[in-house]
Design a protein around this motif. Structure first.
Motif, PDB file in Angstrom:
ATOM      1  N   ALA A  90     -14.361  27.587  14.010  1.00 60.37           N
ATOM      2  CA  ALA A  90     -13.951  28.989  13.852  1.00 60.37           C
ATOM      3  C   ALA A  90     -13.137  29.010  15.250  1.00 60.37           C
ATOM      4  O   ALA A  90     -12.078  30.242  15.272  1.00 60.37           O
ATOM      5  N   ASP A  91     -13.496  28.550  16.223  1.00 59.66           N
ATOM      6  CA  ASP A  91     -12.679  29.521  17.515  1.00 59.66           C
ATOM      7  C   ASP A  91     -11.313  28.457  17.796  1.00 59.66           C
ATOM      8  O   ASP A  91     -10.202  29.168  17.478  1.00 59.66           O
ATOM      9  N   LYS A  92     -11.352  27.189  16.347  1.00 60.48           N
ATOM     10  CA  LYS A  92     -10.125  26.733  16.310  1.00 60.48           C
ATOM     11  C   LYS A  92      -9.273  27.606  15.622  1.00 60.48           C
ATOM     12  O   LYS A  92      -7.666  27.596  15.743  1.00 60.48           O
ATOM     13  N   ALA A  93      -9.814  28.131  14.105  1.00 62.61           N
ATOM     14  CA  ALA A  93      -8.932  29.175  13.974  1.00 62.61           C
ATOM     15  C   ALA A  93      -8.458  30.334  13.865  1.00 62.61           C
ATOM     16  O   ALA A  93      -7.462  31.525  13.859  1.00 62.61           O
ATOM     17  N   ILE A  94      -9.413  31.274  15.510  1.00 62.39           N
ATOM     18  CA  ILE A  94      -8.740  31.775  16.056  1.00 62.39           C
ATOM     19  C   ILE A  94      -7.702  31.589  16.772  1.00 62.39           C
ATOM     20  O   ILE A  94      -7.341  33.134  16.424  1.00 62.39           O
ATOM     21  N   VAL A  95      -7.819  30.920  17.448  1.00 61.02           N
ATOM     22  CA  VAL A  95      -6.665  30.995  18.288  1.00 61.02           C
ATOM     23  C   VAL A  95      -5.120  30.328  17.590  1.00 61.02           C
ATOM     24  O   VAL A  95      -4.425  31.011  17.991  1.00 61.02           O
ATOM     25  N   GLU A  96      -5.587  30.202  16.531  1.00 56.62           N
ATOM     26  CA  GLU A  96      -4.124  30.173  15.786  1.00 56.62           C
ATOM     27  C   GLU A  96      -4.213  31.453  14.910  1.00 56.62           C
ATOM     28  O   GLU A  96      -2.453  31.803  14.966  1.00 56.62           O
ATOM     29  N   ALA A  97      -4.227  32.258  14.327  1.00 58.53           N
ATOM     30  CA  ALA A  97      -4.276  33.285  13.636  1.00 58.53           C
ATOM     31  C   ALA A  97      -3.693  34.482  15.136  1.00 58.53           C
ATOM     32  O   ALA A  97      -3.459  35.322  15.109  1.00 58.53           O
TER      33      ALA A  97
ATOM     34  N   THR B 257     -16.547  30.727   8.788  1.00 64.11           N
ATOM     35  CA  THR B 257     -16.435  28.815   8.072  1.00 64.11           C
ATOM     36  C   THR B 257     -17.756  28.343   7.746  1.00 64.11           C
ATOM     37  O   THR B 257     -18.843  28.785   8.685  1.00 64.11           O
ATOM     38  N   PRO B 258     -18.318  28.185   6.930  1.00 65.52           N
ATOM     39  CA  PRO B 258     -19.943  28.183   6.070  1.00 65.52           C
ATOM     40  C   PRO B 258     -20.413  27.254   7.111  1.00 65.52           C
ATOM     41  O   PRO B 258     -22.239  27.798   6.834  1.00 65.52           O
ATOM     42  N   ASN B 259     -19.883  26.036   7.136  1.00 62.07           N
ATOM     43  CA  ASN B 259     -20.469  25.518   7.752  1.00 62.07           C
ATOM     44  C   ASN B 259     -20.060  24.196   9.761  1.00 62.07           C
ATOM     45  O   ASN B 259     -18.327  23.755   9.511  1.00 62.07           O
ATOM     46  N   GLU B 260     -20.239  24.370  10.057  1.00 59.77           N
ATOM     47  CA  GLU B 260     -19.999  23.954  11.498  1.00 59.77           C
ATOM     48  C   GLU B 260     -20.141  22.782  11.994  1.00 59.77           C
ATOM     49  O   GLU B 260     -21.718  22.344  11.871  1.00 59.77           O
ATOM     50  N   THR B 261     -18.876  22.037  11.578  1.00 60.05           N
ATOM     51  CA  THR B 261     -19.591  20.042  11.886  1.00 60.05           C
ATOM     52  C   THR B 261     -19.875  19.700  13.253  1.00 60.05           C
ATOM     53  O   THR B 261     -21.136  19.229  12.953  1.00 60.05           O
ATOM     54  N   ILE B 262     -19.689  20.210  14.154  1.00 64.67           N
ATOM     55  CA  ILE B 262     -19.730  20.285  15.443  1.00 64.67           C
ATOM     56  C   ILE B 262     -21.085  20.708  15.590  1.00 64.67           C
ATOM     57  O   ILE B 262     -23.140  20.211  15.991  1.00 64.67           O
ATOM     58  N   GLY B 263     -21.394  22.085  15.560  1.00 66.21           N
ATOM     59  CA  GLY B 263     -22.606  22.499  15.679  1.00 66.21           C
ATOM     60  C   GLY B 263     -23.478  22.598  14.964  1.00 66.21           C
ATOM     61  O   GLY B 263     -25.012  22.697  15.416  1.00 66.21           O
ATOM     62  N   GLY B 264     -23.797  22.557  13.679  1.00 64.63           N
ATOM     63  CA  GLY B 264     -24.448  21.501  12.853  1.00 64.63           C
ATOM     64  C   GLY B 264     -25.146  23.030  12.518  1.00 64.63           C
ATOM     65  O   GLY B 264     -26.618  22.792  12.374  1.00 64.63           O
ATOM     66  N   VAL B 265     -24.747  24.482  12.602  1.00 65.61           N
ATOM     67  CA  VAL B 265     -24.489  24.841  11.958  1.00 65.61           C
ATOM     68  C   VAL B 265     -24.067  25.634  10.427  1.00 65.61           C
ATOM     69  O   VAL B 265     -22.971  25.842  10.331  1.00 65.61           O
ATOM     70  N   GLU B 266     -24.917  26.089   9.954  1.00 66.33           N
ATOM     71  CA  GLU B 266     -24.705  26.250   8.040  1.00 66.33           C
ATOM     72  C   GLU B 266     -24.691  28.049   8.064  1.00 66.33           C
ATOM     73  O   GLU B 266     -25.850  28.568   8.035  1.00 66.33           O
ATOM     74  N   PHE B 267     -23.725  28.892   7.186  1.00 70.80           N
ATOM     75  CA  PHE B 267     -24.421  30.313   5.966  1.00 70.80           C
ATOM     76  C   PHE B 267     -25.125  30.192   4.919  1.00 70.80           C
ATOM     77  O   PHE B 267     -24.874  29.381   4.433  1.00 70.80           O
ATOM     78  N   ASP B 268     -26.108  30.534   5.355  1.00 70.30           N
ATOM     79  CA  ASP B 268     -26.759  30.737   4.124  1.00 70.30           C
ATOM     80  C   ASP B 268     -26.854  31.815   2.246  1.00 70.30           C
ATOM     81  O   ASP B 268     -27.703  32.155   1.899  1.00 70.30           O
ATOM     82  N   TYR B 269     -25.599  32.500   3.755  1.00 74.54           N
ATOM     83  CA  TYR B 269     -25.776  33.385   2.038  1.00 74.54           C
ATOM     84  C   TYR B 269     -23.930  33.897   2.662  1.00 74.54           C
ATOM     85  O   TYR B 269     -23.197  33.096   3.600  1.00 74.54           O
TER      86      TYR B 269
ATOM     87  N   ASP C 181     -13.503  28.552   5.024  1.00 74.34           N
ATOM     88  CA  ASP C 181     -12.990  26.767   5.872  1.00 74.34           C
ATOM     89  C   ASP C 181     -14.335  26.205   5.662  1.00 74.34           C
ATOM     90  O   ASP C 181     -15.689  25.764   5.912  1.00 74.34           O
ATOM     91  N   MET C 182     -14.076  25.263   4.135  1.00 76.60           N
ATOM     92  CA  MET C 182     -15.622  24.893   3.499  1.00 76.60           C
ATOM     93  C   MET C 182     -15.316  23.289   3.783  1.00 76.60           C
ATOM     94  O   MET C 182     -16.413  22.643   2.795  1.00 76.60           O
ATOM     95  N   SER C 183     -14.773  23.191   4.342  1.00 73.38           N
ATOM     96  CA  SER C 183     -14.269  21.606   5.088  1.00 73.38           C
ATOM     97  C   SER C 183     -15.117  20.766   4.970  1.00 73.38           C
ATOM     98  O   SER C 183     -15.539  19.988   4.357  1.00 73.38           O
ATOM     99  N   SER C 184     -16.512  20.823   5.637  1.00 79.26           N
ATOM    100  CA  SER C 184     -17.555  20.405   5.416  1.00 79.26           C
ATOM    101  C   SER C 184     -18.694  20.835   4.416  1.00 79.26           C
ATOM    102  O   SER C 184     -19.758  20.369   4.460  1.00 79.26           O
ATOM    103  N   ASN C 185     -18.584  21.879   3.329  1.00 85.82           N
ATOM    104  CA  ASN C 185     -19.687  21.230   2.429  1.00 85.82           C
ATOM    105  C   ASN C 185     -19.411  22.341   1.225  1.00 85.82           C
ATOM    106  O   ASN C 185     -20.481  22.176   0.302  1.00 85.82           O
ATOM    107  N   ILE C 186     -18.118  21.469   1.284  1.00 89.29           N
ATOM    108  CA  ILE C 186     -16.852  21.904  -0.685  1.00 89.29           C
ATOM    109  C   ILE C 186     -18.138  20.996  -1.555  1.00 89.29           C
ATOM    110  O   ILE C 186     -18.315  19.986  -0.645  1.00 89.29           O
TER     111      ILE C 186
END
Length: 359
Positions: free
Chosen positions: A103-110, A148-160, A171-176
């Motif tokens: 999410a941080d990476k995406a924010i920096v670019e935006a 970012t529904p799933n953070e690959t590094i931190g291991g947190v995932e939105f359940d909603y 960005d569903m890279s790691s849970n699509i």
């Protein structure tokens, strides 16, 4: 003999897919050459591309008013493409949820292209939880909200799925493809291929039709979704081998029972591993319960001095790529669709034996 691969990405691919690609590598479909050696505009490859799109549409029940794009550059290119394509419709404010590294990476670019409003952040507890919607500070006229529904590094995932009035970007890279998705709730979904879809270098994007005309002036052609949509993702030569392998993975998922079956298996694998960790005094999870990812499970040992030995012995036992990200440390087991339940069971046997010897 293949070993169990827990890599966070590029990640394990289904063995059946690799075997088929191996058989077809030198002689694809009886043509006497590889799929990598034919024109992307040939009727043969066009069939691969069209079949891949239809299979993905079937798997995710993608409505007809959405375009499916197969793009260069992985998800990181989309960190720039999202603001480039969506901030030209008037208001140049974008809402972002800050839930971890990606999410941080995406924010920096935006922030390069417009104003970013951080709606919510979980930094206060080291990005170990998903920020709840009650704490959000949304903009009145945001061009979109990105999360970012799933953070690959931190291991947190939105359940909603966040409920918003502006277009929702994920960005569903790691849970699509790991569970059903109500695509109609989103304006745009993107995912790097190298976790649940195929090899690296490819990104899949699902874009609602009405969002294809909101690009900022001067947008690079290679990042313009409308250009890609109008050209069938072939404005220039696409990564054809990655596209072909992704098509094989889509077929494999269908053969396994679709995303519903993947969801059931994902829950089983993560429940086995997280349950074992929670019952142990030797291993622990840094992620708060209720926010734990089904895809990426980080864990630590009671004594960090044993980390190197754990990695050394697990590798010798045929359990690969368990080292945690350099920014977090500890261990991480990534449990993408291609990782079988047997891999988790083997990991638990090893972890139990290691704990018995060194606790």
């Amino acid at each position: 003999m293949r070993k169990f691969n827990f890599s966070a990405g590029p990640a394990a691919l289904p063995e059946a897919v690799l075997l088929q690609a191996q058989r077809e590598l030198l002689d694809w479909g009886g043509r006497g050459c590889s799929v990598m050696e034919v024109s992307h505009r040939s009727p043969e490859f066009t069939e691969v591309a069209e079949t891949a799109e239809q299979d993905l549409r079937d798997l995710l029940a993608i409505p007809q008013n959405y375009r499916v794009l197969f793009l260069h550059g992985g998800a990181t290119a989309q960190f720039s493409a999202v603001p480039w394509n969506l901030l030209g419709g008037g208001d140049r404010v974008a809402d972002y949820i800050r839930s971890g590294h990606w999410a941080d990476k995406a924010i920096v670019e935006a922030r390069r292209y417009g104003q970013v409003n951080v709606v919510a952040s979980s930094e206060d507890r080291g990005f170990t939880y998903v920020p709840g919607p009650t704490s959000w500070r949304q903009s009145e006229n945001a061009a979109y909200l990105h999360y970012t529904p799933n953070e690959t590094i931190g291991g947190v995932e939105f359940d909603y799925v966040p409920a918003v009035t502006c277009p929702l970007v994920a960005d569903m890279s790691s849970n699509i493809l790991s569970r059903p998705v109500a695509v109609e709730k989103f304006g745009m979904i993107y995912a790097g291929a190298q976790k649940n879809i195929g090899p690296s270098g490819l990104a899949v994007a699902i874009v609602r039709d009405d969002l294809l005309d909101r690009a900022l002036p001067g947008i690079p052609r290679s990042l313009n979704w409308k250009v890609a949509a109008d050209a069938g993702s072939m404005d220039n030569t696409p990564p054809t081998f990655a596209w072909y392998l992704s098509a094989l993975v889509f077929k494999w998922i269908k053969g396994q029972g679709g995303v519903e079956a993947m969801a059931e298996q994902s829950l089983r694998k993560s429940s086995l591993l997280c349950g074992f960790i929670d019952r142990s005094d030797f291993y622990s999870s840094p992620v708060e319960r209720g926010s734990r990812s089904r895809m990426n499970v980080p864990f630590t040992l009671a004594d960090a001095a044993l980390d190197h030995l754990f990695l050394q012995e697990s590798k010798a036992a045929g359990l690969l790529n368990l080292k945690g990200h350099r920014s977090v440390g500890g261990m991480r087991a990534s449990l993408y669709n291609a990782v079988p339940v047997e891999a988790v069971e083997a990991l638990l046997v090893f972890m139990a034996e290691f704990e018995q010897r060194y606790a």
